[in-house]
Design a protein around this motif. Structure first.
Motif, PDB file in Angstrom:
ATOM      1  N   TYR A 218       0.735  -1.208   0.102  1.00  0.00           N
ATOM      2  CA  TYR A 218      -0.083  -0.186  -0.097  1.00  0.00           C
ATOM      3  C   TYR A 218       0.749   1.427   0.085  1.00  0.00           C
ATOM      4  O   TYR A 218       1.997   1.346   0.564  1.00  0.00           O
ATOM      5  CB  TYR A 218      -0.837   0.155   1.218  1.00  0.00           C
ATOM      6  CG  TYR A 218      -2.118  -0.797   1.428  1.00  0.00           C
ATOM      7  CD1 TYR A 218      -3.531  -0.440   1.208  1.00  0.00           C
ATOM      8  CD2 TYR A 218      -1.719  -2.194   1.789  1.00  0.00           C
ATOM      9  CE1 TYR A 218      -4.486  -1.508   1.125  1.00  0.00           C
ATOM     10  CE2 TYR A 218      -2.856  -3.162   1.842  1.00  0.00           C
ATOM     11  CZ  TYR A 218      -4.253  -2.738   1.658  1.00  0.00           C
ATOM     12  OH  TYR A 218      -5.237  -3.572   1.440  1.00  0.00           O
ATOM     13  N   SER A 219       0.183   2.351  -0.592  1.00  0.00           N
ATOM     14  CA  SER A 219       0.787   3.607  -0.318  1.00  0.00           C
ATOM     15  C   SER A 219      -0.368   4.386   0.292  1.00  0.00           C
ATOM     16  O   SER A 219      -1.202   4.422  -0.135  1.00  0.00           O
ATOM     17  CB  SER A 219       1.222   4.438  -1.752  1.00  0.00           C
ATOM     18  OG  SER A 219       2.227   3.605  -2.535  1.00  0.00           O
ATOM     19  N   ILE A 220       0.157   5.157   1.093  1.00  0.00           N
ATOM     20  CA  ILE A 220      -0.912   6.016   1.841  1.00  0.00           C
ATOM     21  C   ILE A 220      -0.404   7.566   1.715  1.00  0.00           C
ATOM     22  O   ILE A 220       0.467   7.907   2.145  1.00  0.00           O
ATOM     23  CB  ILE A 220      -0.970   5.565   3.480  1.00  0.00           C
ATOM     24  CG1 ILE A 220      -0.860   3.995   3.681  1.00  0.00           C
ATOM     25  CG2 ILE A 220      -1.962   6.238   4.048  1.00  0.00           C
ATOM     26  CD1 ILE A 220      -0.341   3.554   5.186  1.00  0.00           C
ATOM     27  N   PRO A 234      -5.234   5.578   1.845  1.00  0.00           N
ATOM     28  CA  PRO A 234      -4.548   4.348   1.453  1.00  0.00           C
ATOM     29  C   PRO A 234      -4.823   3.721  -0.007  1.00  0.00           C
ATOM     30  O   PRO A 234      -6.128   3.664  -0.509  1.00  0.00           O
ATOM     31  CB  PRO A 234      -5.195   3.436   2.696  1.00  0.00           C
ATOM     32  CG  PRO A 234      -5.820   4.181   3.842  1.00  0.00           C
ATOM     33  CD  PRO A 234      -6.248   5.216   2.839  1.00  0.00           C
ATOM     34  N   ARG A 235      -3.768   3.516  -0.789  1.00  0.00           N
ATOM     35  CA  ARG A 235      -3.896   2.945  -2.224  1.00  0.00           C
ATOM     36  C   ARG A 235      -3.346   1.562  -2.106  1.00  0.00           C
ATOM     37  O   ARG A 235      -2.108   1.273  -2.072  1.00  0.00           O
ATOM     38  CB  ARG A 235      -3.106   4.148  -3.133  1.00  0.00           C
ATOM     39  CG  ARG A 235      -3.189   3.622  -4.553  1.00  0.00           C
ATOM     40  CD  ARG A 235      -2.735   5.039  -5.116  1.00  0.00           C
ATOM     41  NE  ARG A 235      -2.111   6.024  -4.595  1.00  0.00           N
ATOM     42  CZ  ARG A 235      -0.709   5.886  -4.956  1.00  0.00           C
ATOM     43  NH1 ARG A 235      -0.095   5.029  -5.631  1.00  0.00           N
ATOM     44  NH2 ARG A 235       0.340   6.558  -4.109  1.00  0.00           N
ATOM     45  N   LYS A 236      -4.318   0.634  -2.547  1.00  0.00           N
ATOM     46  CA  LYS A 236      -3.636  -0.824  -2.594  1.00  0.00           C
ATOM     47  C   LYS A 236      -3.188  -1.031  -3.973  1.00  0.00           C
ATOM     48  O   LYS A 236      -3.855  -0.828  -4.936  1.00  0.00           O
ATOM     49  CB  LYS A 236      -4.703  -1.676  -2.234  1.00  0.00           C
ATOM     50  CG  LYS A 236      -4.505  -2.986  -2.242  1.00  0.00           C
ATOM     51  CD  LYS A 236      -5.611  -4.021  -1.502  1.00  0.00           C
ATOM     52  CE  LYS A 236      -5.223  -5.515  -1.304  1.00  0.00           C
ATOM     53  NZ  LYS A 236      -6.587  -6.188  -0.979  1.00  0.00           N
ATOM     54  N   ASN A 248      -9.253   1.588   4.916  1.00  0.00           N
ATOM     55  CA  ASN A 248      -8.576   0.672   5.890  1.00  0.00           C
ATOM     56  C   ASN A 248      -8.162   1.367   7.087  1.00  0.00           C
ATOM     57  O   ASN A 248      -7.315   1.965   7.047  1.00  0.00           O
ATOM     58  CB  ASN A 248      -7.408  -0.019   5.102  1.00  0.00           C
ATOM     59  CG  ASN A 248      -6.328  -0.933   5.740  1.00  0.00           C
ATOM     60  OD1 ASN A 248      -6.236  -0.997   7.031  1.00  0.00           O
ATOM     61  ND2 ASN A 248      -5.972  -1.894   5.153  1.00  0.00           N
ATOM     62  N   LEU A 251      -4.522   1.158   8.565  1.00  0.00           N
ATOM     63  CA  LEU A 251      -3.500   2.019   7.594  1.00  0.00           C
ATOM     64  C   LEU A 251      -3.594   3.557   8.030  1.00  0.00           C
ATOM     65  O   LEU A 251      -2.737   4.444   7.826  1.00  0.00           O
ATOM     66  CB  LEU A 251      -3.428   1.602   6.235  1.00  0.00           C
ATOM     67  CG  LEU A 251      -3.103   0.553   5.788  1.00  0.00           C
ATOM     68  CD1 LEU A 251      -3.146   0.081   4.520  1.00  0.00           C
ATOM     69  CD2 LEU A 251      -1.842  -0.261   6.498  1.00  0.00           C
ATOM     70  N   ALA A 255      -0.945   5.850   9.706  1.00  0.00           N
ATOM     71  CA  ALA A 255      -0.431   7.090   9.333  1.00  0.00           C
ATOM     72  C   ALA A 255      -0.634   8.198   9.996  1.00  0.00           C
ATOM     73  O   ALA A 255       0.389   9.145  10.387  1.00  0.00           O
ATOM     74  CB  ALA A 255      -1.488   7.420   7.887  1.00  0.00           C
ATOM     75  N   ASN A 269       3.902  10.498   1.894  1.00  0.00           N
ATOM     76  CA  ASN A 269       3.305   9.459   1.513  1.00  0.00           C
ATOM     77  C   ASN A 269       4.292   8.110   2.484  1.00  0.00           C
ATOM     78  O   ASN A 269       5.260   8.264   2.335  1.00  0.00           O
ATOM     79  CB  ASN A 269       3.824   9.131  -0.245  1.00  0.00           C
ATOM     80  CG  ASN A 269       3.357   7.592  -0.317  1.00  0.00           C
ATOM     81  OD1 ASN A 269       4.451   6.859  -0.548  1.00  0.00           O
ATOM     82  ND2 ASN A 269       2.413   7.223  -0.881  1.00  0.00           N
ATOM     83  N   GLN A 271       4.772   4.139   2.663  1.00  0.00           N
ATOM     84  CA  GLN A 271       4.606   2.943   1.943  1.00  0.00           C
ATOM     85  C   GLN A 271       4.704   1.833   2.985  1.00  0.00           C
ATOM     86  O   GLN A 271       5.722   1.647   3.719  1.00  0.00           O
ATOM     87  CB  GLN A 271       5.790   2.685   0.940  1.00  0.00           C
ATOM     88  CG  GLN A 271       5.431   3.776  -0.145  1.00  0.00           C
ATOM     89  CD  GLN A 271       6.188   3.525  -1.360  1.00  0.00           C
ATOM     90  OE1 GLN A 271       7.209   2.762  -1.544  1.00  0.00           O
ATOM     91  NE2 GLN A 271       6.102   4.186  -2.485  1.00  0.00           N
ATOM     92  N   SER A 295      -5.013   8.724  -6.242  1.00  0.00           N
ATOM     93  CA  SER A 295      -5.662   8.925  -5.054  1.00  0.00           C
ATOM     94  C   SER A 295      -6.432  10.197  -4.929  1.00  0.00           C
ATOM     95  O   SER A 295      -7.498  10.112  -4.089  1.00  0.00           O
ATOM     96  CB  SER A 295      -4.396   9.153  -3.621  1.00  0.00           C
ATOM     97  OG  SER A 295      -3.586   7.948  -3.206  1.00  0.00           O
TER      98      SER A 295
END
Length: 339
Positions: A218-220, A234-236, A248, A251, A255, A269, A271, A295
């Protein structure tokens, strides 16, 4: 009167950032300046004013940046390259009337940019899981780190401690058929004997040897002031180019814990990658991420809101929309010739 924004050398997906700032909901006018050392960078194609950026040593590069801002009366500098050095000289930019979209704490940026220092700084953060790792500089240290991680039952990987993205990342295999490496589908796998042979008797820059995390990544993406975390998405990485904007809570809380500890402002960001159901930290980027435009499908216009936050000190953000699956396709762009 139009505000002038400058993007120095950055990744191609920042093309979308310019579009998102241009089409801002407040109807504010901006003029975009872009520099890049590669003449055919697509970023130059989306600029109102484009110039080829010189490749310079750090002191000379900072001087170039300050002079560029002064010459073009830049209101907002949106940097991606040389963040630490720019932060160290933030006063010089302010003297010429330029606001810089960067954390002003250069020491903090140096810590965040070095994974070993970052993991050390965050090791006692409640709710944050750090992978098992070692920082090494010699082949002997590498061998010991590898063996200790293997004793814990881990598959092992490594990358430069100060590397960005996937540069220098490798997964270690006990034994590899050289032909499999030559003709196989992955160039990220390497045999332990080959690693030790390549390092040999050298002392190298910090390498992080760590447990390999083999589950979801994931990238948040985050927007914040030093005092408040304003937006979190959150980007899966689902598969290939498929991304999911996911609600999520674990996550989101992660953050918040990172921001509580580091107090990074504007865009950053986080990760992470899962292992056995536990999200573990990979790295933190104290800047806009390369995938930030995805996002923004949540309804949060991260690039424009960051600029607005820099200018006014406050923004209002609607709750992000989650459950969005997205991908992207290639699109041709005819390049206009630059002098």
């Amino acid at each position: 009167m139009k505000k002038r924004i400058w993007f120095n050398r950055t990744f191609s997906t920042a093309y979308h950032f310019i579009d998102m700032i241009r089409t801002n909901p407040d109807g504010l006018d901006f003029e975009f300046y872009v520099t890049h050392p590669k003449r055919y960078s697509v970023m130059l194609q989306n600029a109102d004013v484009a110039e080829i950026e010189p490749s310079l040593p750090i002191p000379e590069y900072i001087e170039y940046c300050v002079q560029f801002c002064q010459k073009h009366q830049i209101d907002i500098f949106f940097p991606n390259y040389r963040l630490v050095e720019i932060a160290k000289h933030i006063g010089r930019f302010e003297q010429v009337g330029t606001s810089v979209l960067v954390c002003k704490d250069a020491d903090l940026l140096e810590t965040v940019s070095d994974k070993g220092k970052l993991f050390q700084a965050l090791r006692d953060t409640p709710g944050l899981h750090i992978p098992d790792y070692f920082i090494v500089n010699t082949s002997e240290q590498f061998k010991i780190a590898y063996e200790k991680l293997r004793e814990k039952g881990h598959k092992v990987c490594f990358k430069p401690a100060s590397g960005e993205g996937g540069a220098g990342f490798h997964i270690i295999e006990e034994h590899m058929n050289p032909l499999d490496k030559l003709l196989g589908s992955s160039n990220q796998t390497i045999a332990i004997d080959e690693v030790l042979s390549i390092i040999g008797d050298q002392t190298v820059d910090d390498i992080m040897v760590m447990e390999y995390l083999d589950d979801w990544e994931y990238s948040i993406d985050c927007l914040a002031t030093e005092e408040e975390l304003i937006a979190i998405v959150p980007r899966k990485k689902v598969e290939g180019r498929i991304r999911l904007l996911e609600d999520n809570q674990a996550l989101i809380d992660l953050a918040k814990a990172v921001h509580e500890q580091l107090r990074l402002p504007y865009l950053f960001n986080v990760q992470v990658k899962y292992k056995n159901g536990v999200p573990k930290l990979l790295e933190i980027n104290p800047r806009a991420s390369g995938g930030l435009h995805s996002s923004c499908l949540s309804g949060v216009n991260f690039p424009y809101l960051a600029v607005k936050l820099l200018l006014s000190g406050k923004v209002e953000v609607a709750a992000p929309k989650f459950g969005v699956y997205a991908t992207h396709i290639e699109k041709e762009i005819v390049l206009r010739q630059l002098l």
